[in-house]
Design an enzyme around this catalytic site. Structure first.
Site, PDB file in Angstrom:
ATOM      1  CB  CYS A  32      -0.902   0.017   1.232  1.00 17.92           C
ATOM      2  SG  CYS A  32       0.019   0.049   2.771  1.00 17.92           S
ATOM      3  CB  CYS A  35       4.009  -0.523   2.438  1.00 16.38           C
ATOM      4  SG  CYS A  35       2.800  -1.513   3.324  1.00 16.38           S
ATOM      5  CG  ASP A 441       8.318  22.787 -33.203  1.00 17.75           C
ATOM      6  OD1 ASP A 441       8.629  23.913 -33.612  1.00 17.75           O
ATOM      7  OD2 ASP A 441       8.877  21.741 -33.587  1.00 17.75           O
ATOM      8  CG  ASP A 616       9.752  17.512 -33.529  1.00 20.41           C
ATOM      9  OD1 ASP A 616       9.821  18.750 -33.458  1.00 20.41           O
ATOM     10  OD2 ASP A 616       9.990  16.865 -34.565  1.00 20.41           O
ATOM     11  CG  ASP A 620      10.491  22.312 -30.044  1.00 19.04           C
ATOM     12  OD1 ASP A 620      10.385  23.554 -30.166  1.00 19.04           O
ATOM     13  OD2 ASP A 620      10.318  21.505 -30.956  1.00 19.04           O
TER      14      ASP A 620
END
Length: 724
Positions: A32, A35, A441, A616, A620
Site C-alpha cells: 500500500c 508501506c 512547434d 519534438d 523545443d
C-alpha cells in the site's frame, strides 16, 4: 529466494562516473501507499543514502548511494527491520514472486469465498431472529458451532496474507496497515467463540470470514492492476531480441544472450529478426520497421554508417552491426524506464493520500483503544466494549483512501498506452488536466516532419551532403536523403535552432539558417537551408513539408475542450503562416530561437496560463521542460522525449485532445474517490464508536468502500469511446 550477504550486495552496486552507487533490491510484502512511504523514508534516513525510490508496482527499491559512502547491507537490514523481505532485484525472480503472490491471493480468495458462502447457511437462520423468527437457544447454539467449524479454518487460511505481514511488522516493533485488520479478525473470532461457549445471542463468525473475502477481492484486483502496469513495460521489453548473433574474429556467428552484448561487438542480424541493441550498420543493406520505437509505419533504409535502434525489425536483408550500447541502455529499455518512472512519480493527490495513510495506524489504534476503555468506563460490559473496538478497527481500514488515486492513474495510463501514448508520471496527468493553452512547434509536430527538397542543384546538394548526414534536423535529413550514401563531415558541431558546422575535405562549412551562415533571410517565406564554405558565396535550398492530415481536426478538438492554441516556430514566417492557416490556428510566431520559445512559455505562465507545450526538436527541449505539461511525438529527439511528460508513439496529433480528456476524467475520478473516502469515514467511524454497527456490518461497509473506489477507477477503462 536466496538472501545475500553484505559482501554479495556490494558486488552488485553500479557506480557512475562521479562515484555515486545504485543498489536495486526486490522488496516483498509491501502492499500500500503507507508501506511505500515508510520504506522510502526509512532508507533515505540511513547515512550515505542520497535518494531512495520504491516502485510499488514492480516491488523494486532503487537506492542511490553518495560517492564513496553507504552500506548496502545496512539498507537491506533497514528494509527487513521494517517488516519486509529484501533481496537483490532480479527481474526473472521478481516475475516469479509476482506469479506466486497472485496464486496465493487467488487461492485465499477462493477459500474465503467458500467459507463466506457456507457459513451463511448457519448464521442466516440465527440472524433471522432479528425479524421475529427467533430460533430456540439450543438450535442457535448448534448453528453457531457449525458456523465456527466452517469459518475458523477458512478465516485462518485466508487471513494468512494479512497475519504474516502484521506479524513480520510487529516482530520488529512496527505496525503496518495489516496489524489492525489482523487484530480485528482475530478479535471477532475470539469474541464469537466466547459468545458461543457462554450461550450468547450473537456471534460473528460470518463477519470474520466475509471481511477477509471482501478484503481479498480488493487486494486481488489491486494485484491485477499492478500486473497490468508491469505488463505494459514488460511487453515492450519482450519485443527485444532475446538472443544476439555475435561474430568472432573469423566471422563465425555465436548465439549469446542479448544481455551479454558489449559495446563494440560485431553482430549479425538476419532478415525477419529484430535489432538486439542500438548499433551502427557496418555492412549490408536492408529496410527497417521502426514502428516499435518511433510509431512511424514507413520503412527506413539501413546501410553502412546508419544508426539503428534496438527493437527495430529487419525486413529484407542481412546486416552486420557494431554495437554502440548495451541492452540495458537501448532505446527500448529507455522507453520501459520512462514507463517505470511514470509509475513512481507522484502528484499532489497521491502525496495527500500518502500523508493520510501515514496517520492511519496511530490514529485508528488510539480510537479503538479509547472506544474499549471509554465504553467500559461508561458502563458497557467488556464484551460490548470489545465488539465496538473491533468494529472500529475493521470499519476504518484505509484501503479506499490508499487506492483512491493510484487505481485511477493506473487505469488512465493503461487506457492511454493502448492508444499509443506513454504517460511518464501520474503527476503529469494531474498537470495535463489543468492546462488551458496549447503551444505547438511546427516542423515535425503540425507537419509530417519529412520535408521534401524542392531545389535541384546537384553540385550544391553533393557539397552540402556531408554536413547534412551529420544532423538529425528534418531539413538536413531530406537533403541527405536526396544526396544518398556518402561521407560525413568531420569536427561537426550542431547549434540548436541555428544549424550545423564542420569540416568537409579540410574546408570549414556551415549548413543552416540564413543568419547562421551570414546572409540575410530570404523574403519568400519558404522553408530553407543555406549552405556555403567559409569565405565563399552561400547557396539557398528550399523545402516543402506537408501538414499532418489530422492537424485541423486535433486543433478543433482542443478548442472544443476550451483551450486556446498557438504556434511557436523557429521556421520563417511564410511556411508557419501556411501551416497555421491549414490547421485553423490564428495565433502564431515565427523565427524563434530556443531561448525565444522558453521565454514565451515563461511569459505565458507568468500571466497565469497553464501551458501545454508540444514539440519534438532539440530547440523545443527547454520549453518542454518549462511548460506546465508537455508532449512529444515518438519520432522526437531523445532530449525532447526526456523533457516531455507524455510521448505519443503513433504520431497522431489527436493524441493531445485525447490525453487531456482522459486526464480530466482521471482528475474527476480521483476527486470523487477522495470525497467518497472522506464521507465514508466521517459516517462509519462514529457509528462504530457508538455501537450502531457490529463487526459484521463493519466488514461489509469497509470492503464495500474499497470496491466502490476500485470500480470508480475502472470507469476510466470502460467509459465511452475515445474521440479525437
Amino acid at each position: 529466494m536466496t538472501e545475500l550477504s553484505a559482501g554479495d550486495l556490494s558486488a552488485f552496486i553500479a557506480r557512475d562516473s562521479k562515484g555515486s552507487g545504485r543498489l536495486e533490491l526486490l522488496v516483498r510484502g509491501a502492499s500500500c501507499a503507507g508501506c511505500m512511504g515508510k520504506i522510502e523514508r526509512g532508507v533515505a534516513a540511513l547515512p550515505g543514502v542520497a535518494a531512495s525510490r520504491f516502485n510499488l508496482t514492480t516491488g523494486k527499491l532503487t537506492v542511490t548511494l553518495a560517492p564513496g559512502q553507504g552500506d548496502p547491507a545496512a539498507v537491506q537490514r533497514a528494509v527487513e527491520a521494517m517488516g519486509y523481505g529484501a533481496s537483490l532485484f532480479d527481474p526473472a525472480r521478481a516475475l516469479q514472486a509476482e506469479d506466486k503472490v497472485g496464486r496465493e491471493l487467488a487461492l485465499a480468495l477462493g477459500v474465503a469465498a467458500f467459507g463466506a458462502g457456507n457459513v451463511m447457511m448457519f448464521t442466516v437462520p440465527a440472524w433471522a431472529g432479528l425479524f421475529g423468527q427467533e430460533l430456540s437457544p439450543a438450535t442457535r447454539q448448534v448453528m453457531y458451532w457449525l458456523a465456527a467449524i466452517v469459518a475458523t479454518p477458512c478465516a485462518l487460511f485466508a487471513g494468512m496474507t494479512f497475519f504474516r505481514s502484521a506479524w513480520a511488522s510487529l516482530r520488529r516493533g512496527k505496525a503496518n496497515m495489516d496489524v489492525p485488520i489482523s487484530i480485528g479478525v482475530l478479535l471477532t473470532l475470539a469474541v464469537s467463540f466466547s459468545e458461543t461457549l457462554q450461550h450468547g445471542a450473537h456471534a460473528y463468525f460470518d463477519a470474520a470470514v466475509t471481511l477477509l473475502f471482501l478484503l481479498l477481492i480488493g487486494r486481488y484486483l489491486d494485484h491485477r492492476l499492478k500486473s497490468a502496469a508491469r505488463g505494459a513495460a514488460r511487453d515492450l521489453l519482450a519485443l527485444q531480441a532475446p538472443v544476439a548473433m555475435r561474430l568472432d574474429e573469423a566471422g563465425r556467428e555465436h548465439g549469446v544472450p542479448v544481455g551479454e552484448v558489449e559495446v563494440g561487438d560485431l553482430l549479425a542480424v538476419a532478415a525477419g529478426d529484430r535489432i538486439p541493441v542500438d548499433a551502427l550498420v557496418e555492412s549490408g543493406a536492408s529496410d527497417l520497421d521502426n514502428a516499435l520505437i518511433s510509431g512511424e509505419t514507413a520503412t527506413v533504409a539501413a546501410s553502412p554508417g546508419v544508426a539503428v535502434q534496438a527493437g527495430a525489425l529487419n525486413l529484407s536483408g542481412r546486416l552486420v552491426l557494431r554495437a554502440v550500447a548495451r541492452s540495458e541502455d537501448s532505446a527500448v529499455a529507455a522507453i520501459a524506464r520512462l514507463m517505470e518512472a511514470g509509475a513512481q512519480a507522484r502528484g499532489a493527490y497521491v502525496r495527500l493520500a500518502d500523508k493520510a495513510a501515514a496517520l492511519y495506524v496511530p490514529v485508528v489504534h488510539t480510537v479503538a483503544a479509547a472506544t474499549f476503555l471509554g465504553g467500559w468506563a461508561l458502563g458497557l460490559g467488556p464484551r460490548e466494549a470489545l465488539l465496538r473496538a473491533a468494529a472500529v478497527l475493521i470499519v476504518t481500514c484505509p484501503c479506499a483512501l490508499g487506492l483512491a488515486v493510484p487505481a485511477v492513474q493506473v487505469a488512465a495510463s493503461g487506457r492511454l498506452f493502448r492508444r499509443g501514448v506513454l504517460v511518464k508520471s501520474g503527476a503529469a496527468l494531474e498537470r495535463l488536466a489543468e492546462v488551458d493553452h496549447v503551444v505547438f512547434d511546427k516542423t515535425g509536430v503540425l507537419t509530417e516532419g519529412r520535408p521534401r527538397l524542392l531545389s535541384d542543384i546537384p553540385a550544391v546538394i553533393t557539397a552540402a551532403a556531408p554536413l547534412a548526414r551529420a544532423s538529425r534536423h528534418p531539413l538536413a535529413r531530406a537533403l541527405a536523403e536526396r544526396a544518398g550514401e556518402g561521407p560525413v563531415a568531420e569536427d561537426v558541431v550542431e547549434v540548436a535552432g541555428q544549424g550545423v558546422e564542420g569540416l568537409i575535405n579540410g574546408r570549414r562549412a556551415r549548413l543552416g539558417r540564413a543568419e547562421f551562415v551570414g546572409v540575410e533571410p530570404s523574403p519568400s517565406g519558404e522553408s530553407e537551408l543555406w549552405f556555403g564554405f567559409e569565405g565563399e558565396t552561400k547557396v539557398r535550398l528550399t523545402f516543402f513539408d506537408p501538414v499532418r492530415a489530422d492537424a485541423a481536426r486535433a486543433v478543433s478538438a482542443l478548442r472544443q475542450l476550451g483551450l486556446t492554441v498557438e504556434i511557436l516556430s523557429g521556421d520563417v514566417a511564410g511556411p508557419v503562416a501556411r501551416v497555421a492557416k491549414a490547421a485553423g490556428i490564428t495565433q502564431w510566431r515565427a523565427g524563434l530561437t530556443p531561448f525565444d520559445k522558453s521565454a514565451a512559455v515563461t511569459l505565458l505562465q507568468g500571466t497565469g496560463r497553464k501551458v501545454l507545450m508540444i514539440g519534438d526538436g532539440l530547440n523545443d527541449a527547454a520549453a518542454l521542460a518549462l511548460a506546465h505539461a508537455s508532449m512529444a511525438p515518438g519520432s522526437a529527439l531523445d532530449a525532447s522525449q526526456n523533457a516531455a511528460d507524455l510521448v505519443f508513439l503513433n504520431g497522431e496529433l489527436s493524441a493531445a485532445p485525447l490525453a487531456i480528456r482522459i486526464a480530466r476524467a482521471a482528475r474527476s475520478r480521483a476527486l470523487e474517490n477522495f470525497g467518497f473516502s472522506a464521507l465514508y469515514n466521517a459516517v462509519a467511524a462514529p457509528a462504530a464508536v457508538l455501537g450502531l454497527i457490529n463487526p459484521f456490518v463493519a466488514a461489509i461497509a469497509m470492503s464495500g468502500s474499497s470496491m466502490v473506489v476500485m470500480l470508480n477507477a475502472l470507469r476510466m477503462t470502460w467509459a465511452g469511446r475515445d474521440r479525437a
